[in-house]
Design a protein around this motif. Structure first.
Motif, PDB file in Angstrom:
ATOM      1  N   CYS A 153       0.826  -1.214   0.000  1.00  0.00           N
ATOM      2  CA  CYS A 153       0.000   0.000   0.000  1.00  0.00           C
ATOM      3  C   CYS A 153       0.859   1.263   0.000  1.00  0.00           C
ATOM      4  CB  CYS A 153      -0.901   0.003   1.236  1.00  0.00           C
ATOM      5  SG  CYS A 153      -2.092   1.340   1.207  1.00  0.00           S
ATOM      6  N   CYS A 157      -2.008   5.972   6.097  1.00  0.00           N
ATOM      7  CA  CYS A 157      -2.999   6.197   7.148  1.00  0.00           C
ATOM      8  C   CYS A 157      -2.277   6.074   8.495  1.00  0.00           C
ATOM      9  CB  CYS A 157      -4.135   5.190   7.032  1.00  0.00           C
ATOM     10  SG  CYS A 157      -4.895   5.225   5.392  1.00  0.00           S
ATOM     11  N   CYS A 160      -1.997   2.811  10.676  1.00  0.00           N
ATOM     12  CA  CYS A 160      -1.861   1.530   9.994  1.00  0.00           C
ATOM     13  C   CYS A 160      -0.409   1.078   9.784  1.00  0.00           C
ATOM     14  CB  CYS A 160      -2.534   1.612   8.616  1.00  0.00           C
ATOM     15  SG  CYS A 160      -2.553   0.018   7.766  1.00  0.00           S
ATOM     16  N   PRO A 163       1.523  -0.749   5.417  1.00  0.00           N
ATOM     17  CA  PRO A 163       2.550  -0.369   4.442  1.00  0.00           C
ATOM     18  C   PRO A 163       3.957  -0.774   4.886  1.00  0.00           C
ATOM     19  CG  PRO A 163       0.976   1.394   4.722  1.00  0.00           C
ATOM     20  CD  PRO A 163       0.660   0.388   5.770  1.00  0.00           C
TER      21      PRO A 163
HETATM   22  S1  SF4 Z   1      -5.609   1.478   6.167  1.00  0.00           S
HETATM   23 FE1  SF4 Z   1      -3.530   0.721   5.798  1.00  0.00          FE
HETATM   24  S2  SF4 Z   1      -3.712  -0.772   4.143  1.00  0.00           S
HETATM   25 FE2  SF4 Z   1      -5.587   0.480   4.191  1.00  0.00          FE
HETATM   26  S3  SF4 Z   1      -5.261   2.148   2.765  1.00  0.00           S
HETATM   27 FE3  SF4 Z   1      -4.618   2.897   4.756  1.00  0.00          FE
HETATM   28  S4  SF4 Z   1      -2.425   2.475   4.893  1.00  0.00           S
HETATM   29 FE4  SF4 Z   1      -3.254   1.236   3.226  1.00  0.00          FE
END
Ligand code: SF4
Length: 439
Positions: A153, A157, A160, A163
């Protein structure tokens, strides 16, 4: 003849990697053992590791496996997947009973690692993604199969860790995905579920501006393909072209899975995500206008640092107004290495759980009301077998239900084979499931 058992934890992206590992082992003459308890030469744990609860489950499964090894039920213990990718050193030091540990980029080398022909690898930022040439032992039955169209990704975010774990986005070329889709369809698979971290970014790394809609148009051309269900859409990337492709196809499910995470503009800004309550309600309106009868799924996070009671009040009224067919709530998990980690925790676990149940209680009523609307309708249902609740009922899914995460259709009358599509008249609405009979 060597035996193996593979335990796959976490998301469908991990499931596909597990199926590739199983395919490779079977290609080398290993025999899969499903039932726990029997001796196996190799036990593989494909782990999950993106939030606390997932990490805890992976660790407890590894410790169970260590115990089985100590009692002579397991020959070699192999640990792969996201927990291994994220914490290789700690796992090696704290659980020396693990024989082989490798990360995402080691999936297709599992047989070499077992044969001692090469050393297990953990690469900084994984780049691995399988192709239609990868042997794959589909584990989900003939009702459906996951089609991983990309991995990794490029978003950031703030909450999260994905990535950092799975690396940058890499998409499979459209021809490669279509070739695999044809093969799965020829094998009798009734539904293809397209998975990625962000399906709507599919193909951007290949220079495709409308990758997902282009891919759906190509998959739609496959003659005997069954349902096509795209998952994981990013709110800021839903184009009218994509919605029109979904709306105009008879094979692409009128189903939009769009994790929104929250509805408060200030929290979303801190989460490094676009939008707010108003823009999301407008987006839902656009989706519902362009795809009549569309089913919408979302997931939300409660307890993010700085979230107030007012934010949750606002989120509750957003959920009541948005009326999703399916909704999941996660409690915020503070993850080291993520941009939000320095924010600490401002909401206690108890309050997070309270907020989550308030949202889910409201959703339960909405889900029931939307199920009520299906009573009297005849829906096409993929029959998946005996119900998990009782063997007096069959179980299946209508086009608005994804496997494992949404409700099901409980069938109280009529006969069918597993994988068959049958017309079912809906007679009763439950909170998440509906009940009907085959006509
Ligand atoms: S939540 Fe995580 S996996 Fe989903 S789009 Fe955001 S960074 Fe990417």
């Amino acid at each position: 003849m060597k035996t193996f058992r593979l335990i796959s934890l976490g998301c469908p992206k991990n499931t596909v990697d597990s199926e590739v590992m199983a395919g490779l082992l079977m290609g080398k003459g290993y025999t899969p053992v499903i039932e726990p308890g029997n001796y196996v030469d190799v036990l593989i744990l494909n782990t999950c590791g993106f939030i606390e609860t997932a990490k805890e489950e992976s660790i407890s499964r590894i410790m169970e496996a260590v115990e089985a090894k100590e009692t002579g039920k397991v020959g070699k213990l192999v640990v792969a997947g996201c927990l291994a990718q994220r914490y290789p050193q700690a796992l090696k030091e704290e659980i020396p009973e693990i024989d082989i540990l490798f990360g995402i980029d080691g999936v297709e080398n599992i047989t070499d690692f077992l044969a001692g022909e090469s050393s297990p690898i953990i690469t900084e930022s994984p780049t691995y993604i399988y192709s239609h040439k990868s042997p794959r032992a589909v584990s989900t039955g003939i009702g459906y199969a996951y089609l991983k169209i990309a991995d990794g990704c490029n978003h950031s975010c703030s909450f999260c860790a994905i990535p950092e774990i799975r690396g940058k986005q890499r998409s499979r070329p459209i021809e490669d995905v279509v070739t695999e889709a044809r093969a799965l369809t020829d094998d009798g698979i009734r539904e293809l579920i397209l998975v990625a971290q962000d399906g709507t970014s599919y193909g951007r790394d290949l220079g495709l501006g409308n990758g997902l809609s282009d891919l759906l148009e190509e998959l739609d051309k496959i003659e005997n393909v069954g349902w096509i269900r795209p998952m994981y859409m990013f709110p800021g990337k839903i184009t009218d072209k994509l919605l029109d492709v979904i709306a105009s196809s008879t094979k692409v499910c009128p189903y939009v899975d769009i994790p929104l995470q929250h509805s408060s503009g200030s929290l979303l800004k801190s989460m490094r995500r676009p939008g707010d309550s108003d823009s999301y309600l407008r987006l839902l309106e656009r989706i519902r206008e362009r795809i009549p009868g569309v089913y919408v799924r979302t997931s939300l996070i409660v307890g993010y640092p700085g979230e107030t009671d007012e934010d949750v009040e606002q989120l509750l009224s957003f959920v009541k107004e948005a009326r999703f067919h399916h909704l999941g709530v996660f409690t915020y998990s503070r993850e080291e290495g993520t941009p939000a980690f320095p924010l600490g925790e401002t909401v206690s676990e108890a309050v997070k759980l309270e907020r989550s149940s308030v949202i889910m209680e409201a959703q339960k009523q909405i889900s029931h009301e939307l199920n009520e609307k299906l009573v009297g309708q005849t829906l096409e249902v993929i029959v998946e077998g005996i119900s998990e609740e009782t063997d007096l009922l069959l179980q299946g899914r209508h086009i608005g239900q994804a496997p494992d995460i949404d409700g099901v259709v409980l069938i109280n009358d009529g006969e069918a084979q597993v994988g068959e599509k049958k017309p079912v008249v809906i007679e009763q609405a439950l909170f998440y499931d509906v009940v009907g009979r085959i006509i």
